[in-house]
Design an enzyme around this catalytic site. Structure first.
Site, PDB file in Angstrom:
ATOM      1  N   ASP A 108      -3.851   3.224   6.554  1.00  0.00           N
ATOM      2  CA  ASP A 108      -4.445   2.292   5.604  1.00  0.00           C
ATOM      3  C   ASP A 108      -3.527   2.081   4.404  1.00  0.00           C
ATOM      4  O   ASP A 108      -3.236   0.960   4.017  1.00  0.00           O
ATOM      5  CB  ASP A 108      -5.830   2.775   5.146  1.00  0.00           C
ATOM      6  CG  ASP A 108      -5.829   4.226   4.652  1.00  0.00           C
ATOM      7  OD1 ASP A 108      -4.777   4.900   4.708  1.00  0.00           O
ATOM      8  OD2 ASP A 108      -6.898   4.699   4.230  1.00  0.00           O
ATOM      9  N   ASP A 111       0.662   6.351  -0.126  1.00  0.00           N
ATOM     10  CA  ASP A 111       0.504   6.717  -1.536  1.00  0.00           C
ATOM     11  C   ASP A 111       1.621   7.703  -1.882  1.00  0.00           C
ATOM     12  O   ASP A 111       2.762   7.304  -2.053  1.00  0.00           O
ATOM     13  CB  ASP A 111      -0.908   7.295  -1.686  1.00  0.00           C
ATOM     14  CG  ASP A 111      -1.314   7.577  -3.109  1.00  0.00           C
ATOM     15  OD1 ASP A 111      -0.838   6.905  -4.022  1.00  0.00           O
ATOM     16  OD2 ASP A 111      -2.138   8.494  -3.322  1.00  0.00           O
ATOM     17  N   GLY A 113       2.875   9.750   0.191  1.00  0.00           N
ATOM     18  CA  GLY A 113       3.712   9.804   1.382  1.00  0.00           C
ATOM     19  C   GLY A 113       3.542  11.097   2.173  1.00  0.00           C
ATOM     20  O   GLY A 113       4.047  11.221   3.284  1.00  0.00           O
TER      21      GLY A 113
HETATM   22  P1  IMP Z   1      -0.700  10.097   0.769  1.00  0.00           P
HETATM   23  O1  IMP Z   1      -0.619  11.286   1.659  1.00  0.00           O
HETATM   24  O2  IMP Z   1      -0.701  10.470  -0.682  1.00  0.00           O
HETATM   25  O3  IMP Z   1       0.312   9.032   1.079  1.00  0.00           O
HETATM   26  O4  IMP Z   1      -2.140   9.533   0.923  1.00  0.00           O
HETATM   27  C1  IMP Z   1      -2.495   8.663   1.867  1.00  0.00           C
HETATM   28  C2  IMP Z   1      -3.981   8.703   2.021  1.00  0.00           C
HETATM   29  O5  IMP Z   1      -4.682   8.835   0.786  1.00  0.00           O
HETATM   30  C3  IMP Z   1      -4.444   7.399   2.595  1.00  0.00           C
HETATM   31  O6  IMP Z   1      -4.389   7.430   3.985  1.00  0.00           O
HETATM   32  C4  IMP Z   1      -5.833   7.261   2.045  1.00  0.00           C
HETATM   33  O7  IMP Z   1      -6.740   7.895   2.913  1.00  0.00           O
HETATM   34  C5  IMP Z   1      -5.802   7.995   0.743  1.00  0.00           C
HETATM   35  N1  IMP Z   1      -5.657   7.060  -0.398  1.00  0.00           N
HETATM   36  C6  IMP Z   1      -4.594   6.951  -1.224  1.00  0.00           C
HETATM   37  N2  IMP Z   1      -4.791   6.017  -2.165  1.00  0.00           N
HETATM   38  C7  IMP Z   1      -6.015   5.506  -1.918  1.00  0.00           C
HETATM   39  C8  IMP Z   1      -6.807   4.463  -2.557  1.00  0.00           C
HETATM   40  O8  IMP Z   1      -6.419   3.811  -3.548  1.00  0.00           O
HETATM   41  N3  IMP Z   1      -8.025   4.241  -2.013  1.00  0.00           N
HETATM   42  C9  IMP Z   1      -8.504   4.923  -0.939  1.00  0.00           C
HETATM   43  N4  IMP Z   1      -7.801   5.875  -0.310  1.00  0.00           N
HETATM   44  C10 IMP Z   1      -6.564   6.169  -0.800  1.00  0.00           C
HETATM   45 MG    MG Z   2      -5.923   7.644   5.271  1.00  0.00          MG
END
Ligand code: IMP
Ligand code: MG
Length: 185
Positions: A108, A111, A113
């Site tokens: 989705d 963020d 990563g």
């Molecule tokens: P990462 O591991 O920090 O890249 O996070 C990715 C995951 O965090 C995504 O797959 C989402 O499930 C969740 N996430 C990050 N930002 C948002 C947001 O703004 N809204 C909803 N879910 C988010």
């Molecule tokens: Mg996710």
């Protein structure tokens, strides 16, 4: 899609960041790009990362012309708070054996990563024929792990977004648009 009535914005949503039509147009473009890139491939395995990608994955797959199977994986990184820890856990694995398959991971949002980095490393050990990644949204300003996507829908600012699969505390996943949340706390 057009027969749906658009729910009015609730109080804790500030604005619509990406409307439903814009999302659908971009999803079609991404599917066309994927169809072109995999034109010489027999079949791909589309792996949606639950839960956030379930609507994006469903729309994207239905616009694919390349033969594909659909599988899902569930990871957790956040617990119930909106803070990245880098502590990614595998909650549910795919059913398919990914060895020698052309795998496309559908996320989705990218963020920090951490999630996609974990998933790419994990999948590489399964020796797929190829491994590519697509995310609907990208928060470049929040990146901690250096990671590049093969396909990406929209760059967005560092705000919490909901809708089109994305949630805040399990709410708002089924909104047809992407909306910005009012900061909490
Ligand atoms: P990462 O591991 O920090 O890249 O996070 C990715 C995951 O965090 C995504 O797959 C989402 O499930 C969740 N996430 C990050 N930002 C948002 C947001 O703004 N809204 C909803 N879910 C988010
Ligand atoms: Mg996710």
């Amino acid at each position: 899609m057009s027969s749906l009535t658009i729910p009015p914005l609730k109080e804790d949503l500030i604005r619509v960041l990406i409307d439903a039509d814009t999302i659908q147009r971009r999803v079609s473009e991404l599917a066309r790009q994927i169809n072109r890139d995999y034109a010489d491939v027999d079949k791909i395995v589309v792996v949606g990362v639950l839960k956030g990608s379930f609507i994006f994955a469903a729309d994207l797959c239905r616009a694919l012309e390349v033969n594909h199977s659909v599988d899902f994986i569930a990871l957790s990184s956040y617990g119930s708070t909106a803070k990245a820890t880098g502590n990614v856990r595998l909650i549910m694995d795919v059913r398919e054996n990914l060895a020698d398959k052309h795998v496309l991971i559908v996320e989705d949002i990218l963020d920090s990563g951490y999630t996609l980095d974990y998933l790419k490393r994990n999948f590489e050990t399964r020796k797929p024929a190829s491994l590519k990644t697509i995310a609907l949204l990208n928060k470049q300003d929040r990146r901690v792990v250096d990671i590049t996507l093969d396909y990406m829908g929209f760059d967005i600012p560092d705000v919490w977004v909901v809708g089109y699969g994305l949630d805040y505390a399990e709410q708002y996943r089924t909104l047809p648009y992407i909306a910005e949340m009012r900061p909490v706390g």
